[in-house]
Scaffold this motif. Structure first.
Motif, mmCIF file in Angstrom:
data_model
loop_
_atom_site.group_PDB
_atom_site.id
_atom_site.type_symbol
_atom_site.label_atom_id
_atom_site.label_comp_id
_atom_site.label_asym_id
_atom_site.label_seq_id
_atom_site.Cartn_x
_atom_site.Cartn_y
_atom_site.Cartn_z
ATOM 1 N N MET A 1 -43.139 25.218 -22.389
ATOM 2 C CA MET A 1 -42.456 24.356 -23.290
ATOM 3 C C MET A 1 -40.892 24.776 -22.781
ATOM 4 S SD MET A 1 -42.396 23.564 -27.250
ATOM 5 C CE MET A 1 -44.094 23.662 -27.132
ATOM 6 N N TRP A 2 -40.100 23.951 -22.610
ATOM 7 C CA TRP A 2 -38.802 24.002 -21.826
ATOM 8 C C TRP A 2 -37.844 23.681 -23.038
ATOM 9 C CZ3 TRP A 2 -36.448 26.805 -18.573
ATOM 10 C CH2 TRP A 2 -35.070 26.244 -18.150
ATOM 11 N N LEU A 3 -36.927 24.814 -23.466
ATOM 12 C CA LEU A 3 -35.735 24.477 -24.258
ATOM 13 C C LEU A 3 -34.552 24.431 -23.527
ATOM 14 C CD1 LEU A 3 -37.096 27.009 -27.252
ATOM 15 C CD2 LEU A 3 -37.334 24.544 -26.889
ATOM 16 N N GLU A 4 -33.836 23.107 -23.134
ATOM 17 C CA GLU A 4 -32.832 23.172 -22.340
ATOM 18 C C GLU A 4 -31.450 23.548 -23.042
ATOM 19 O OE1 GLU A 4 -31.634 18.401 -23.118
ATOM 20 O OE2 GLU A 4 -33.304 19.064 -21.379
ATOM 21 N N ASN A 5 -31.414 23.709 -24.472
ATOM 22 C CA ASN A 5 -30.335 23.895 -25.282
ATOM 23 C C ASN A 5 -30.534 24.385 -26.735
ATOM 24 O OD1 ASN A 5 -30.606 21.497 -26.465
ATOM 25 N ND2 ASN A 5 -29.526 20.300 -24.969
ATOM 26 N N THR A 6 -29.557 24.534 -27.454
ATOM 27 C CA THR A 6 -29.594 24.860 -28.771
ATOM 28 C C THR A 6 -30.033 23.850 -29.519
ATOM 29 O OG1 THR A 6 -27.838 26.704 -28.581
ATOM 30 C CG2 THR A 6 -28.372 26.009 -30.789
ATOM 31 N N GLU A 7 -29.847 22.586 -29.296
ATOM 32 C CA GLU A 7 -30.418 21.485 -29.915
ATOM 33 C C GLU A 7 -31.814 21.559 -29.859
ATOM 34 O OE1 GLU A 7 -30.257 16.787 -30.112
ATOM 35 O OE2 GLU A 7 -28.481 17.978 -29.331
ATOM 36 N N ALA A 8 -32.433 21.801 -28.508
ATOM 37 C CA ALA A 8 -33.802 21.894 -28.310
ATOM 38 C C ALA A 8 -34.518 22.892 -28.999
ATOM 39 C CB ALA A 8 -34.270 21.738 -26.756
ATOM 40 N N THR A 9 -34.069 23.992 -29.216
ATOM 41 C CA THR A 9 -34.453 25.243 -29.921
ATOM 42 C C THR A 9 -34.471 24.728 -31.478
ATOM 43 O OG1 THR A 9 -33.576 26.636 -28.230
ATOM 44 C CG2 THR A 9 -34.089 27.538 -30.598
ATOM 45 N N GLU A 10 -33.449 23.991 -31.989
ATOM 46 C CA GLU A 10 -33.424 23.657 -33.386
ATOM 47 C C GLU A 10 -34.503 22.734 -33.693
ATOM 48 O OE1 GLU A 10 -29.304 22.293 -33.702
ATOM 49 O OE2 GLU A 10 -28.671 24.247 -34.062
ATOM 50 N N ASN A 11 -34.702 21.667 -32.343
ATOM 51 C CA ASN A 11 -35.815 20.908 -33.011
ATOM 52 C C ASN A 11 -37.152 21.256 -33.108
ATOM 53 O OD1 ASN A 11 -33.939 18.619 -33.050
ATOM 54 N ND2 ASN A 11 -33.999 18.018 -30.870
ATOM 55 N N PHE A 12 -37.456 22.451 -32.223
ATOM 56 C CA PHE A 12 -38.650 22.924 -32.020
ATOM 57 C C PHE A 12 -38.968 23.806 -33.444
ATOM 58 C CE2 PHE A 12 -40.976 27.112 -31.580
ATOM 59 C CZ PHE A 12 -42.203 26.381 -31.068
ATOM 60 N N ALA A 13 -37.912 24.526 -33.918
ATOM 61 C CA ALA A 13 -37.953 25.157 -34.926
ATOM 62 C C ALA A 13 -38.298 24.270 -36.118
ATOM 63 C CB ALA A 13 -36.461 26.010 -35.250
ATOM 64 N N GLY A 128 -31.315 27.136 -19.559
ATOM 65 C CA GLY A 128 -32.320 26.991 -20.593
ATOM 66 C C GLY A 128 -32.993 28.112 -21.053
ATOM 67 N N ARG A 129 -34.197 27.933 -21.760
ATOM 68 C CA ARG A 129 -35.244 29.020 -22.045
ATOM 69 C C ARG A 129 -36.616 28.359 -21.799
ATOM 70 N NH1 ARG A 129 -30.780 30.635 -22.572
ATOM 71 N NH2 ARG A 129 -29.697 31.964 -24.366
ATOM 72 N N GLN A 130 -37.475 29.195 -21.535
ATOM 73 C CA GLN A 130 -38.941 28.947 -21.250
ATOM 74 C C GLN A 130 -39.548 29.412 -22.515
ATOM 75 O OE1 GLN A 130 -40.302 26.781 -19.016
ATOM 76 N NE2 GLN A 130 -42.329 27.080 -19.995
ATOM 77 N N LEU A 131 -40.455 28.588 -23.103
ATOM 78 C CA LEU A 131 -41.098 29.166 -24.369
ATOM 79 C C LEU A 131 -42.536 28.909 -24.181
ATOM 80 C CD1 LEU A 131 -40.200 28.322 -28.121
ATOM 81 C CD2 LEU A 131 -42.534 27.752 -27.244
ATOM 82 N N GLU A 132 -42.976 30.176 -24.377
ATOM 83 C CA GLU A 132 -44.703 30.130 -24.402
ATOM 84 C C GLU A 132 -45.187 30.391 -25.728
ATOM 85 O OE1 GLU A 132 -48.227 32.457 -21.987
ATOM 86 O OE2 GLU A 132 -46.093 32.668 -21.536
ATOM 87 N N CYS A 144 -50.484 25.957 -32.648
ATOM 88 C CA CYS A 144 -50.193 26.032 -31.351
ATOM 89 C C CYS A 144 -50.555 24.580 -30.708
ATOM 90 C CB CYS A 144 -50.753 27.055 -30.525
ATOM 91 S SG CYS A 144 -49.883 28.633 -30.508
ATOM 92 N N GLU A 145 -51.828 24.074 -31.151
ATOM 93 C CA GLU A 145 -52.166 22.873 -30.786
ATOM 94 C C GLU A 145 -51.655 21.554 -31.201
ATOM 95 O OE1 GLU A 145 -56.313 22.864 -31.949
ATOM 96 O OE2 GLU A 145 -57.044 24.393 -30.454
ATOM 97 N N LYS A 146 -51.037 21.724 -32.411
ATOM 98 C CA LYS A 146 -50.199 20.696 -33.093
ATOM 99 C C LYS A 146 -48.949 20.566 -32.083
ATOM 100 C CE LYS A 146 -52.488 20.347 -37.475
ATOM 101 N NZ LYS A 146 -52.303 20.829 -38.892
ATOM 102 N N LEU A 147 -48.308 21.803 -32.009
ATOM 103 C CA LEU A 147 -47.037 21.675 -31.156
ATOM 104 C C LEU A 147 -47.203 21.315 -29.784
ATOM 105 C CD1 LEU A 147 -45.582 25.261 -32.602
ATOM 106 C CD2 LEU A 147 -44.701 22.840 -32.967
ATOM 107 N N HIS A 148 -48.299 21.796 -29.153
ATOM 108 C CA HIS A 148 -48.507 21.102 -27.787
ATOM 109 C C HIS A 148 -48.634 19.587 -27.802
ATOM 110 C CE1 HIS A 148 -48.399 24.945 -25.524
ATOM 111 N NE2 HIS A 148 -48.923 25.354 -26.344
ATOM 112 N N ASN A 149 -49.160 18.945 -28.781
ATOM 113 C CA ASN A 149 -49.521 17.688 -28.952
ATOM 114 C C ASN A 149 -48.192 16.942 -29.258
ATOM 115 O OD1 ASN A 149 -52.124 18.003 -28.433
ATOM 116 N ND2 ASN A 149 -52.673 18.054 -30.253
ATOM 117 N N GLN A 150 -47.153 17.638 -29.885
ATOM 118 C CA GLN A 150 -45.939 16.960 -30.139
ATOM 119 C C GLN A 150 -45.124 16.672 -28.981
ATOM 120 O OE1 GLN A 150 -44.376 18.794 -33.572
ATOM 121 N NE2 GLN A 150 -46.046 18.196 -34.997
ATOM 122 N N VAL A 151 -45.325 17.632 -27.989
ATOM 123 C CA VAL A 151 -44.442 17.831 -26.896
ATOM 124 C C VAL A 151 -44.585 16.709 -25.959
ATOM 125 C CG1 VAL A 151 -43.422 19.107 -24.928
ATOM 126 C CG2 VAL A 151 -44.060 20.210 -27.105
#
Length: 151
Positions: A1-13, A128-132, A144-151
Protein backbone atom coordinates in the motif's frame (compact mmCIF):
# COMPACT_ATOMS: atom_id res chain seq x y z
CA UNK A 1 0.00 0.00 0.00
CA UNK A 2 1.38 3.41 -0.95
CA UNK A 3 1.11 6.48 1.33
CA UNK A 4 2.08 9.49 -0.75
CA UNK A 5 1.81 12.10 2.03
CA UNK A 6 0.62 12.84 5.56
CA UNK A 7 -2.98 13.10 4.40
CA UNK A 8 -2.80 9.56 2.98
CA UNK A 9 -1.38 8.36 6.31
CA UNK A 10 -4.22 10.05 8.18
CA UNK A 11 -6.78 8.47 5.86
CA UNK A 12 -5.26 5.02 6.35
CA UNK A 13 -5.22 5.54 10.14
CA UNK A 14 -8.90 6.51 10.06
CA UNK A 15 -9.77 3.34 8.14
CA UNK A 16 -7.71 1.24 10.55
CA UNK A 17 -9.29 2.90 13.62
CA UNK A 18 -12.76 1.89 12.40
CA UNK A 19 -11.69 -1.77 12.26
CA UNK A 20 -9.70 -2.32 15.45
CA UNK A 21 -11.90 -4.34 17.81
CA UNK A 22 -12.61 -3.40 21.41
CA UNK A 23 -10.56 -5.17 24.05
CA UNK A 24 -7.01 -6.34 23.75
CA UNK A 25 -5.28 -5.82 20.43
CA UNK A 26 -1.54 -5.60 19.77
CA UNK A 27 -0.13 -3.74 16.80
CA UNK A 28 3.60 -3.77 16.05
CA UNK A 29 5.01 -0.95 13.92
CA UNK A 30 8.30 -1.62 12.17
CA UNK A 31 10.52 0.50 9.97
CA UNK A 32 13.64 2.61 9.97
CA UNK A 33 13.94 6.00 11.64
CA UNK A 34 11.81 8.51 9.75
CA UNK A 35 9.65 5.84 8.13
CA UNK A 36 6.46 7.31 9.62
CA UNK A 37 5.66 5.03 12.56
CA UNK A 38 4.97 7.84 15.03
CA UNK A 39 3.02 9.83 12.43
CA UNK A 40 0.83 6.79 11.85
CA UNK A 41 0.29 6.28 15.60
CA UNK A 42 -0.53 9.98 16.08
CA UNK A 43 -3.08 9.80 13.25
CA UNK A 44 -4.54 6.57 14.63
CA UNK A 45 -4.97 8.04 18.12
CA UNK A 46 -6.70 11.09 16.69
CA UNK A 47 -8.91 8.85 14.54
CA UNK A 48 -9.88 6.94 17.69
CA UNK A 49 -10.98 10.22 19.25
CA UNK A 50 -7.96 11.52 21.19
CA UNK A 51 -8.02 15.29 21.53
CA UNK A 52 -4.73 17.12 21.91
CA UNK A 53 -1.07 16.40 21.44
CA UNK A 54 0.41 12.96 20.98
CA UNK A 55 3.87 12.85 22.51
CA UNK A 56 6.43 10.46 21.14
CA UNK A 57 7.45 8.11 23.96
CA UNK A 58 11.04 7.92 22.71
CA UNK A 59 12.44 8.77 26.15
CA UNK A 60 9.59 7.67 28.43
CA UNK A 61 9.14 4.38 26.51
CA UNK A 62 5.35 4.44 26.99
CA UNK A 63 2.55 7.01 26.84
CA UNK A 64 -0.88 5.99 28.14
CA UNK A 65 -4.16 7.27 26.67
CA UNK A 66 -7.74 6.79 27.76
CA UNK A 67 -9.97 7.28 24.72
CA UNK A 68 -13.74 6.68 24.84
CA UNK A 69 -13.61 3.99 27.52
CA UNK A 70 -10.60 2.37 25.86
CA UNK A 71 -7.11 2.12 27.33
CA UNK A 72 -4.33 2.62 24.77
CA UNK A 73 -0.59 2.33 25.39
CA UNK A 74 1.87 3.71 22.85
CA UNK A 75 5.33 2.22 23.26
CA UNK A 76 8.50 3.40 21.50
CA UNK A 77 11.26 0.94 22.33
CA UNK A 78 13.96 2.45 20.10
CA UNK A 79 16.14 3.56 23.04
CA UNK A 80 15.73 0.33 24.97
CA UNK A 81 19.26 -0.92 25.69
CA UNK A 82 18.21 -4.27 27.14
CA UNK A 83 14.82 -6.02 27.08
CA UNK A 84 15.04 -6.41 30.88
CA UNK A 85 14.46 -2.65 31.16
CA UNK A 86 10.84 -3.43 30.31
CA UNK A 87 10.57 -5.47 33.50
CA UNK A 88 11.65 -2.42 35.53
CA UNK A 89 9.10 -0.36 33.62
CA UNK A 90 6.41 -2.80 34.80
CA UNK A 91 5.59 -4.18 31.36
CA UNK A 92 3.51 -6.97 32.92
CA UNK A 93 1.08 -4.38 34.31
CA UNK A 94 0.53 -2.88 30.86
CA UNK A 95 0.16 -6.28 29.20
CA UNK A 96 -2.30 -7.60 31.79
CA UNK A 97 -4.87 -4.93 30.91
CA UNK A 98 -7.45 -5.18 28.16
CA UNK A 99 -5.91 -2.50 25.99
CA UNK A 100 -4.80 -1.47 22.55
CA UNK A 101 -1.00 -1.78 22.43
CA UNK A 102 0.78 0.26 19.76
CA UNK A 103 4.43 -0.78 19.80
CA UNK A 104 7.17 0.88 17.77
CA UNK A 105 10.50 -0.98 17.54
CA UNK A 106 9.07 -4.23 19.04
CA UNK A 107 12.23 -6.14 18.08
CA UNK A 108 14.05 -4.29 20.90
CA UNK A 109 11.97 -6.16 23.50
CA UNK A 110 13.24 -9.65 22.77
CA UNK A 111 10.57 -12.16 23.76
CA UNK A 112 8.92 -10.03 26.48
CA UNK A 113 6.01 -8.85 24.32
CA UNK A 114 2.89 -10.80 23.45
CA UNK A 115 2.57 -11.88 19.84
CA UNK A 116 1.00 -9.13 17.76
CA UNK A 117 -2.37 -9.34 16.11
CA UNK A 118 -0.98 -7.33 13.23
CA UNK A 119 2.33 -5.88 12.03
CA UNK A 120 2.62 -2.69 10.00
CA UNK A 121 5.92 -2.34 8.17
CA UNK A 122 6.74 1.14 6.85
CA UNK A 123 9.50 1.89 4.39
CA UNK A 124 10.60 5.41 3.63
CA UNK A 125 10.67 6.32 -0.06
CA UNK A 126 11.81 9.68 -1.45
CA UNK A 127 8.26 10.74 -2.26
CA UNK A 128 6.18 8.82 0.29
CA UNK A 129 5.96 5.64 2.34
CA UNK A 130 5.40 2.03 1.42
CA UNK A 131 3.14 0.33 3.96
CA UNK A 132 2.88 -3.43 4.28
CA UNK A 133 0.30 -5.18 6.46
CA UNK A 134 0.99 -8.58 8.02
CA UNK A 135 -1.71 -10.43 9.93
CA UNK A 136 -0.63 -12.50 12.91
CA UNK A 137 -4.00 -13.57 14.35
CA UNK A 138 -7.53 -14.21 13.13
CA UNK A 139 -8.56 -10.67 14.17
CA UNK A 140 -5.50 -9.22 12.46
CA UNK A 141 -6.28 -11.20 9.31
CA UNK A 142 -9.85 -9.88 9.20
CA UNK A 143 -8.60 -6.30 9.49
CA UNK A 144 -5.91 -6.77 6.84
CA UNK A 145 -8.43 -8.26 4.42
CA UNK A 146 -10.86 -5.37 4.96
CA UNK A 147 -8.11 -2.78 4.52
CA UNK A 148 -6.90 -4.40 1.31
CA UNK A 149 -10.47 -4.43 -0.02
CA UNK A 150 -10.86 -0.70 0.74
CA UNK A 151 -7.81 0.29 -1.28
Amino acid sequence: MWLENTEATENFAYQLAQLIPAGSFTLHLQGDLGAGKTTLVRSLLHALGHQGNVKSPTYTLVEPYHIAERQVFHFDLYRLADPEELLYLGIEDYLSQSALLLIEWPEQAGDLLPPPDMIIQLRYQADGRQLELKDQSARGKAICEKLHNQV
